[in-house]
Design an enzyme around this catalytic site. Sequence first.
Site, PDB file in Angstrom:
ATOM      1  N   HIS A 186      -6.894   4.201   6.469  1.00 16.66           N
ATOM      2  CA  HIS A 186      -6.144   3.793   5.282  1.00 16.66           C
ATOM      3  C   HIS A 186      -5.469   4.999   4.642  1.00 16.66           C
ATOM      4  O   HIS A 186      -4.392   4.874   4.056  1.00 16.66           O
ATOM      5  CB  HIS A 186      -7.080   3.114   4.276  1.00 16.66           C
ATOM      6  CG  HIS A 186      -6.354   2.461   3.134  1.00 16.66           C
ATOM      7  ND1 HIS A 186      -5.403   1.476   3.313  1.00 16.66           N
ATOM      8  CD2 HIS A 186      -6.418   2.665   1.787  1.00 16.66           C
ATOM      9  CE1 HIS A 186      -4.930   1.093   2.144  1.00 16.66           C
ATOM     10  NE2 HIS A 186      -5.526   1.796   1.198  1.00 16.66           N
ATOM     11  N   MET A 235      -1.501  -6.769   7.361  1.00 15.93           N
ATOM     12  CA  MET A 235      -2.597  -7.598   6.858  1.00 15.93           C
ATOM     13  C   MET A 235      -2.225  -8.348   5.584  1.00 15.93           C
ATOM     14  O   MET A 235      -3.088  -8.665   4.772  1.00 15.93           O
ATOM     15  CB  MET A 235      -3.830  -6.725   6.619  1.00 15.93           C
ATOM     16  CG  MET A 235      -4.291  -5.939   7.835  1.00 15.93           C
ATOM     17  SD  MET A 235      -5.653  -4.811   7.455  1.00 15.93           S
ATOM     18  CE  MET A 235      -5.757  -3.874   8.988  1.00 15.93           C
ATOM     19  N   SER A 236      -0.934  -8.618   5.391  1.00 16.26           N
ATOM     20  CA  SER A 236      -0.505  -9.273   4.149  1.00 16.26           C
ATOM     21  C   SER A 236       0.768 -10.067   4.401  1.00 16.26           C
ATOM     22  O   SER A 236       0.990 -10.573   5.497  1.00 16.26           O
ATOM     23  CB  SER A 236      -0.261  -8.210   3.062  1.00 16.26           C
ATOM     24  OG  SER A 236       0.817  -7.346   3.447  1.00 16.26           O
ATOM     25  N   HIS A 294      -3.307   0.042  -4.636  1.00 16.17           N
ATOM     26  CA  HIS A 294      -2.816  -1.168  -5.288  1.00 16.17           C
ATOM     27  C   HIS A 294      -3.223  -1.109  -6.762  1.00 16.17           C
ATOM     28  O   HIS A 294      -4.388  -1.328  -7.106  1.00 16.17           O
ATOM     29  CB  HIS A 294      -3.394  -2.420  -4.614  1.00 16.17           C
ATOM     30  CG  HIS A 294      -2.887  -2.620  -3.216  1.00 16.17           C
ATOM     31  ND1 HIS A 294      -1.893  -3.507  -2.910  1.00 16.17           N
ATOM     32  CD2 HIS A 294      -3.230  -2.016  -2.047  1.00 16.17           C
ATOM     33  CE1 HIS A 294      -1.642  -3.462  -1.615  1.00 16.17           C
ATOM     34  NE2 HIS A 294      -2.444  -2.559  -1.069  1.00 16.17           N
ATOM     35  N   SER A 304       0.822  -1.215   0.000  1.00 16.31           N
ATOM     36  CA  SER A 304       0.000   0.000   0.000  1.00 16.31           C
ATOM     37  C   SER A 304       0.853   1.262   0.000  1.00 16.31           C
ATOM     38  O   SER A 304       1.711   1.459   0.858  1.00 16.31           O
ATOM     39  CB  SER A 304      -0.900   0.013   1.241  1.00 16.31           C
ATOM     40  OG  SER A 304      -1.805  -1.057   1.229  1.00 16.31           O
ATOM     41  N   ASN A 328       2.101   3.690  10.932  1.00 15.18           N
ATOM     42  CA  ASN A 328       1.387   4.162  12.128  1.00 15.18           C
ATOM     43  C   ASN A 328       1.889   3.416  13.352  1.00 15.18           C
ATOM     44  O   ASN A 328       2.477   2.335  13.239  1.00 15.18           O
ATOM     45  CB  ASN A 328      -0.122   3.934  11.984  1.00 15.18           C
ATOM     46  CG  ASN A 328      -0.468   2.455  11.821  1.00 15.18           C
ATOM     47  OD1 ASN A 328      -0.440   1.924  10.711  1.00 15.18           O
ATOM     48  ND2 ASN A 328      -0.767   1.793  12.925  1.00 15.18           N
ATOM     49  N   TYR A 340      -8.566 -10.254   3.741  1.00 15.60           N
ATOM     50  CA  TYR A 340      -9.849  -9.626   4.078  1.00 15.60           C
ATOM     51  C   TYR A 340     -10.728  -9.341   2.861  1.00 15.60           C
ATOM     52  O   TYR A 340     -11.900  -8.975   3.014  1.00 15.60           O
ATOM     53  CB  TYR A 340      -9.633  -8.345   4.892  1.00 15.60           C
ATOM     54  CG  TYR A 340      -8.820  -7.266   4.208  1.00 15.60           C
ATOM     55  CD1 TYR A 340      -9.342  -6.507   3.164  1.00 15.60           C
ATOM     56  CD2 TYR A 340      -7.530  -6.980   4.639  1.00 15.60           C
ATOM     57  CE1 TYR A 340      -8.593  -5.512   2.557  1.00 15.60           C
ATOM     58  CE2 TYR A 340      -6.778  -5.992   4.044  1.00 15.60           C
ATOM     59  CZ  TYR A 340      -7.308  -5.262   3.008  1.00 15.60           C
ATOM     60  OH  TYR A 340      -6.563  -4.279   2.404  1.00 15.60           O
ATOM     61  N   GLU A 341     -10.187  -9.515   1.668  1.00 22.00           N
ATOM     62  CA  GLU A 341     -11.002  -9.316   0.474  1.00 22.00           C
ATOM     63  C   GLU A 341     -11.889 -10.520   0.169  1.00 22.00           C
ATOM     64  O   GLU A 341     -12.690 -10.487  -0.768  1.00 22.00           O
ATOM     65  CB  GLU A 341     -10.108  -8.984  -0.716  1.00 22.00           C
ATOM     66  CG  GLU A 341      -9.399  -7.648  -0.560  1.00 22.00           C
ATOM     67  CD  GLU A 341      -8.495  -7.326  -1.729  1.00 22.00           C
ATOM     68  OE1 GLU A 341      -9.016  -6.966  -2.807  1.00 22.00           O
ATOM     69  OE2 GLU A 341      -7.262  -7.448  -1.567  1.00 22.00           O
ATOM     70  N   HIS A 367      -5.534  -9.274  -0.502  1.00 22.77           N
ATOM     71  CA  HIS A 367      -5.453  -9.509   0.930  1.00 22.77           C
ATOM     72  C   HIS A 367      -6.494 -10.538   1.379  1.00 22.77           C
ATOM     73  O   HIS A 367      -7.537 -10.707   0.745  1.00 22.77           O
ATOM     74  CB  HIS A 367      -5.707  -8.208   1.703  1.00 22.77           C
ATOM     75  CG  HIS A 367      -4.783  -7.091   1.337  1.00 22.77           C
ATOM     76  ND1 HIS A 367      -4.937  -6.353   0.180  1.00 22.77           N
ATOM     77  CD2 HIS A 367      -3.688  -6.590   1.966  1.00 22.77           C
ATOM     78  CE1 HIS A 367      -3.976  -5.434   0.124  1.00 22.77           C
ATOM     79  NE2 HIS A 367      -3.212  -5.562   1.191  1.00 22.77           N
ATOM     80  N   ALA A 405       3.076  -2.107   3.944  1.00 21.29           N
ATOM     81  CA  ALA A 405       2.824  -1.124   4.994  1.00 21.29           C
ATOM     82  C   ALA A 405       2.537  -1.897   6.275  1.00 21.29           C
ATOM     83  O   ALA A 405       1.950  -2.977   6.235  1.00 21.29           O
ATOM     84  CB  ALA A 405       1.645  -0.242   4.615  1.00 21.29           C
TER      85      ALA A 405
END
Length: 287
Positions: free
Chosen positions: A256, A220-221, A70, A39, A244, A94-95, A92, A122
Amino acid sequence: MTLTLPSSADAPDQTEQAVQRIRQHVGEFRPRIGMILGSGLGGLARAIENAIVIPYAALPGFPQSLVEGHAGEVVLGRLGGVELMCMRGRQHFYEGHGTTGMTKAVRTMKRMGCDRLIVTCAAGSLRPELEPGRLVAIKDHINLLPGNPLIGPNDDQIGPRFCSMANAYDKDLRQGVQDVAQALGLPWAEGVYVAFSGPTFETAAEIRMMQVIGGDVVGMSTVPEVISARHCGLRVLAIACITNLGEGIGNEVLSHELTLQYGSMASVDLQRLIVGWFEQQAATAKR
């Protein structure tokens, strides 16, 4: 009447189909290194020379990510004197496509000729001293995703049924990048990456749990891609760009947009680091 399910051998080999379609565009071009950009980090692809761009939609088995930041395209060319196959964007967990969304793309890199994979992402920091904008080399991971990309039938021609994750984040590759970082005057840190499913950001209690179990950064990846890469024999270098501080550590409201903002800032140092490392690899290959 008995119904039989088609075996994996009966299914079209999407990896081979993807290789053939890429070859239609690049001929005998043979990338040595594969790269996945996370990201806000897609800008690095603009530094690739003699670039040939192919959208994921044209390649069987490649992910179709709808997440902002992306681009969803493969870029092939040269960077720092090294032949490269670069993916701008990823899919990802979560998709909604499980943990195998990137597996065929990673295997396509291997079939195209890559022997190393650079994964960038990220990530949130679990340590106050790892502030937004910093780069962190991943040295190991903790998988909190509810799955593993190797679950299901195994193809022994790709890799073993039981894949060792020893040195999954290659120590020698990390040392080479550390040498480049020191030469460029870039701060250097290594840490353990915790994979979290998302798409919600972690709660403060979850952040505390990750600190207790030994995590340094969270995202998350990355982990499914690294597992897929090690299974097919690719050596892996992974670098997280801190976007962050984890919930309960910092005061900023997580979003995001914040990820993309700090990802863009970190990408400047990331580009210097990666190009410098590629130049080092090109010089070594000429000896």
